[in-house]
Design an enzyme around this catalytic site. Structure first.
Site, PDB file in Angstrom:
ATOM      1  N   GLU A 209      34.330  55.529  51.411  1.00  0.00           N
ATOM      2  CA  GLU A 209      35.663  55.008  51.087  1.00  0.00           C
ATOM      3  C   GLU A 209      36.131  55.643  49.788  1.00  0.00           C
ATOM      4  O   GLU A 209      35.291  56.013  49.269  1.00  0.00           O
ATOM      5  CB  GLU A 209      35.503  53.490  51.424  1.00  0.00           C
ATOM      6  CG  GLU A 209      34.802  52.872  50.761  1.00  0.00           C
ATOM      7  CD  GLU A 209      34.737  51.431  50.897  1.00  0.00           C
ATOM      8  OE1 GLU A 209      34.381  50.500  50.020  1.00  0.00           O
ATOM      9  OE2 GLU A 209      34.885  50.865  52.175  1.00  0.00           O
ATOM     10  N   HIS A 247      36.809  46.097  49.386  1.00  0.00           N
ATOM     11  CA  HIS A 247      35.738  46.120  48.572  1.00  0.00           C
ATOM     12  C   HIS A 247      35.781  46.299  46.885  1.00  0.00           C
ATOM     13  O   HIS A 247      36.641  46.823  46.750  1.00  0.00           O
ATOM     14  CB  HIS A 247      34.511  47.020  49.020  1.00  0.00           C
ATOM     15  CG  HIS A 247      34.079  46.812  50.112  1.00  0.00           C
ATOM     16  ND1 HIS A 247      33.774  48.291  51.145  1.00  0.00           N
ATOM     17  CD2 HIS A 247      33.845  45.967  51.111  1.00  0.00           C
ATOM     18  CE1 HIS A 247      33.123  47.521  52.354  1.00  0.00           C
ATOM     19  NE2 HIS A 247      33.524  46.254  52.313  1.00  0.00           N
TER      20      HIS A 247
END
Length: 290
Positions: A209, A247
């Site tokens: 990511e 995150h």
């Protein structure tokens, strides 16, 4: 075979008398994981789901021979829990806790390196070797035993990819959720080498990511050291610069860490990147000749 955990892994649960610890200890035990004990200071002698409780990790290891610990304690206490585990005699520590301060994680990772202890997390879903052992919070019903190793920064996307692999007839040797924080333990390069060395793993799926440069480094590592088929998915292609996405580690800053840059890094070394998670099995099958 598998990496890191198998049917012989003996697990203790730190924070076993808490809500999350007790729930997931029971789930792991139900799956077949050898959960041999748990810790909760001052509650030695109690049991949770038939699992004995000890005051300290050292006591639990001495009594049970445990070699792995999984941590379910609030973030303010996670540093002490990790340090206790690292010092307590286990060889693998899995920290599920979210919100661990970055400097706490730095201290723990450094101490683990000194002591020769492997760490997964923090802020991770753990890991699973299907039909052998699950040390974490993963939905076991979607996992099937097989020969693909999986490494992921995202818990939810892990389950999506695994469901697609299972539907395509590809199972997992081991799946590892490395965690989404800026500082975590075992990461892409470490795990890529473990899967490369595992004779029962014939291919690798990697889920990355935005944020940081771990994927770019993984691409170079694959070029230099990995001979097995690899397929990749990178999430966050629509993420705006400067905005944290999900995150703590998923943030684009200073023009680096973009999804486009990560995709380009893998494509430059010949590693196929899926536009959608459901396409990962097809990319692996093409390379495996299936």
């Amino acid at each position: 075979m598998s990496i890191l955990i198998n049917k012989d892994t003996k697990v203790i649960v730190q924070g076993i008398t808490g809500r999350d610890g007790s729930f997931h200890a029971a789930k792991m035990k139900e799956y077949g994981t050898r959960v041999v004990g748990g810790t909760s200071p001052g509650k030695a002698g109690q049991e949770v789901a038939g699992i004995p409780v000890f005051n300290t990790v050292k006591d639990a290891v001495a009594a049970t021979g445990a070699n792995t610990s999984i941590i379910f304690v609030p973030a303010p206490f996670a540093k002490d829990a990790m340090l206790e585990a690292i010092d307590g005699g286990v060889k693998l520590v899995v920290c599920i806790t979210e919100g661990v301060p970055t400097m706490d994680a730095v201290v723990c990772q450094r101490y683990a390196a000194i002591k020769g202890v492997q760490v997964i997390g923090p802020n991770c879903p753990g890991l699973i070797s299907p039909e052998e052992s699950m040390v974490g919070i993963m939905p076991t019903s979607v996992f099937k035993q097989g020969h693909t190793g999986l490494i992921s920064r995202s818990g939810t996307l892990t389950y999506e990819v695994v469901a697609s692999l299972t539907a395509a007839g590809l199972g997992l040797s081991t799946a590892v959720g490395v965690g989404g924080d800026p500082v975590v333990g075992l990461y892409f390069e470490d795990l890529l080498q473990m899967f490369q060395d595992d004779p029962d793993t014939d291919s690798i799926a990697l889920i990355g990511e935005i944020g940081g440069d771990a994927e770019e480094r993984a691409a170079q590592y694959i070029k230099d050291h990995v001979t097995k088929p690899v397929a990749v998915f990178i999430s966050g292609r629509q993420a705006p610069p400067g905005k944290q996405m999900g995150h703590a580690g998923a943030i684009i800053s200073g023009g680096s860490g973009t999804a486009a840059g990560k995709v380009a890094a893998f494509e430059a070394v010949g590693v196929p990147v899926a536009d959608e998670t459901r396409l990962i099995p097809e990319l692996l099958k093409q390379q495996l000749g299936k």
